[in-house]
Scaffold this active site. Structure first.
Site, PDB file in Angstrom:
ATOM      1  N   LYS A  38       0.113   6.744  55.013  1.00  0.00           N
ATOM      2  CA  LYS A  38      -1.348   6.819  54.897  1.00  0.00           C
ATOM      3  C   LYS A  38      -1.985   5.889  55.921  1.00  0.00           C
ATOM      4  CE  LYS A  38      -1.414   3.168  51.454  1.00  0.00           C
ATOM      5  NZ  LYS A  38      -1.086   2.868  50.052  1.00  0.00           N
ATOM      6  N   ARG A 136      -6.090   0.929  37.844  1.00  0.00           N
ATOM      7  CA  ARG A 136      -6.658   1.746  38.917  1.00  0.00           C
ATOM      8  C   ARG A 136      -6.412   3.196  38.553  1.00  0.00           C
ATOM      9  NH1 ARG A 136      -4.710   0.591  45.100  1.00  0.00           N
ATOM     10  NH2 ARG A 136      -3.147   2.132  44.557  1.00  0.00           N
ATOM     11  N   TYR A 267     -22.986 -15.293  72.045  1.00  0.00           N
ATOM     12  CA  TYR A 267     -24.178 -15.173  71.189  1.00  0.00           C
ATOM     13  C   TYR A 267     -24.323 -16.356  70.229  1.00  0.00           C
ATOM     14  CZ  TYR A 267     -24.640 -10.240  72.518  1.00  0.00           C
ATOM     15  OH  TYR A 267     -24.805  -9.071  73.199  1.00  0.00           O
ATOM     16  N   MET A 315     -19.079  -7.255  70.586  1.00  0.00           N
ATOM     17  CA  MET A 315     -18.606  -5.895  70.314  1.00  0.00           C
ATOM     18  C   MET A 315     -17.408  -5.541  71.196  1.00  0.00           C
ATOM     19  SD  MET A 315     -20.875  -2.424  70.159  1.00  0.00           S
ATOM     20  CE  MET A 315     -21.944  -2.976  68.845  1.00  0.00           C
TER      21      MET A 315
HETATM   22  C1  LIG Z   1       0.019   2.190  49.699  1.00  0.00           C
HETATM   23  C2  LIG Z   1       0.836   2.490  48.523  1.00  0.00           C
HETATM   24  C3  LIG Z   1       2.167   2.051  48.410  1.00  0.00           C
HETATM   25  C4  LIG Z   1       2.824   1.150  49.434  1.00  0.00           C
HETATM   26  O1  LIG Z   1       2.498  -0.200  49.201  1.00  0.00           O
HETATM   27  P1  LIG Z   1       3.084  -1.351  50.129  1.00  0.00           P
HETATM   28  O2  LIG Z   1       2.673  -2.612  49.464  1.00  0.00           O
HETATM   29  O3  LIG Z   1       2.453  -1.188  51.467  1.00  0.00           O
HETATM   30  O4  LIG Z   1       4.554  -1.154  50.183  1.00  0.00           O
HETATM   31  C5  LIG Z   1       2.906   2.493  47.325  1.00  0.00           C
HETATM   32  N1  LIG Z   1       2.356   3.291  46.384  1.00  0.00           N
HETATM   33  C6  LIG Z   1       1.074   3.698  46.448  1.00  0.00           C
HETATM   34  C7  LIG Z   1       0.544   4.577  45.380  1.00  0.00           C
HETATM   35  C8  LIG Z   1       0.281   3.304  47.498  1.00  0.00           C
HETATM   36  O5  LIG Z   1      -0.995   3.709  47.553  1.00  0.00           O
END
Ligand SMILES: *Cc1c(COP(=O)(O)O)cnc(C)c1O
Length: 375
Positions: A38, A136, A267, A315
């Protein structure tokens, strides 16, 4: 002629391979290591990183949204692609078209998938997310039994796996994860009496610090990219083979100048030279992921030595003090993240200056800049 940026993120494919192999060994034979790709593989480039992991033996990949999954599928014929953040009912069809695996946490999505499965005359496997203490996404443990029961009544949908997520697995000695895992095992047993479920809960912290929680599959993110979830503490603690940071971020010196004492820099003049100084102007700013919070705090490497950032980060520009470094000229390489000479600046160190974590630093640099893979 292709015009390239002054700034470049470099990703070491061999570091990614090393980390994947190390994590597979730690998780143990027979445990699937899902690569979390991701956020464009935490800034390392989803497609390129996934290909490297696949070449190292990875068969399972995780992304947040469907669009990412479709993009990954378009270059990866085989392999399981999990979508972790759900979907809208009208998107159900995409899971069939692109052979994606949905992670579900409500009955509405299960029903939508069932309807689509009937239409397609296919069966789809889903993984159920349970909130065993993360607070969550996911259904609550005491909803699992009835949820699974309802799911079994839905034609075309089978429960292929059950998962949860650790909120505190980066805490080396925390009993919290042990307790949460116990709850997860209970829930998984209830859900999977008659069926064989793929159980997964461990993230990087789980694999590294709570190896008993690896179950059938682990979902590694930050560790694949070479970082410990608890930062430098974790790296120092590790006695065996270590994870290797895969990303570096380099730039070049744009201009060098000598200024007298009392010169205001950038700045707001938040820095004023206290003596005659030599400054280098760099073509890197917050637009390039160099957070403004590093103003007057961060450091970079030039000629293998540290140059402190002076004044506010703009920037597209920032200014560093090179008074202590001999012979710097425009065009010289600047390392913002990574090693130069005998010194290294890690994502953890930058995160420390920013009051953040390596995860954010990697995303910031990696997702904006020109990226190049190296062996
Ligand atoms: C991002 C994520 C992980 C990985 O977590 P890390 O701490 O980067 O290893 C595992 N499970 C879910 C559901 C995640 O969103």
């Amino acid at each position: 002629m292709a015009i390239s940026s002054y700034n470049q993120v470099r990703v070491s494919a061999s570091a990614l391979t090393h980390n994947y192999t190390l994590l597979q060994n730690l998780a143990g034979k027979g445990v699937r290591v899902l690569a979390m790709v991701k956020a464009d593989a935490y800034g390392h480039g989803m497609i390129e990183a996934a290909k490297v992991f696949a070449a190292a033996g990875c068969r399972d990949f995780g992304v947040a949204e469907i669009g990412e999954g479709i993009r990954l599928r378009s270059v990866m014929e085989k392999g399981n692609i999990f979508i972790f953040l759900g979907f809208r009912p009208e998107e159900s069809r995409l899971f069939f078209d692109h052979k994606l695996i949905p992670v579900i946490y409500d009955l509405e999505s299960a029903t939508a998938l069932s309807r689509e499965a009937l239409k397609q005359n296919q069966v789809i496997s889903v993984h159920l997310k349970v909130d065993c203490g993360m607070g969550r996404l996911g259904i609550l443990p005491d909803e699992v039994e009835s949820f699974v029961h309802t799911l079994q009544e839905l034609p075309g949908v089978v429960l292929g796996g059950i998962l949860s997520h650790f909120p505190r697995a980066d805490e080396y000695n925390s009993m919290h994860s042990v307790e949460q895992f116990r709850r997860f095992e209970e829930v998984a047993a209830k859900a999977g009496d008659k069926i064989s479920l793929v159980r997964h809960i461990a993230n990087s912290g789980g694999v590294l610090y709570f190896p008993d929680t690896c179950c059938d599959m682990v979902r590694t993110g930050i560790s694949l990219y070479g970082y410990y979830p608890d930062g430098q503490t974790g790296r120092k603690r590790e006695k065996g083979e270590k994870l290797q940071p895969a990303m570096s971020f380099v730039s070049r010196v744009l201009q060098v100048k000598s200024v007298p004492a009392g010169t205001g820099v950038s700045y707001g003049h938040t820095y004023v030279t206290d003596r005659e100084s030599r400054l280098a102007v760099l073509p890197v700013g917050y637009e390039d992921g160099l957070s403004r919070s590093l103003s007057n705090r961060g450091e970079v490497l030039i000629h293998g030595q540290r140059a402190p950032i002076r004044g506010r980060i703009c920037m597209n520009l920032c200014i560093v003090d090179i008074s202590a470094i001999e012979g710097v000229v425009p065009g010289d390489e600047v390392v913002i993240l990574g090693c130069q000479g005998d010194d290294c600046i890690s994502g953890d160190e930058i995160a420390g200056w920013m009051d953040s974590i390596s995860y954010e630093v990697l995303c910031l640099f990696g997702n904006i800049n020109e990226r190049k893979y190296t062996a």
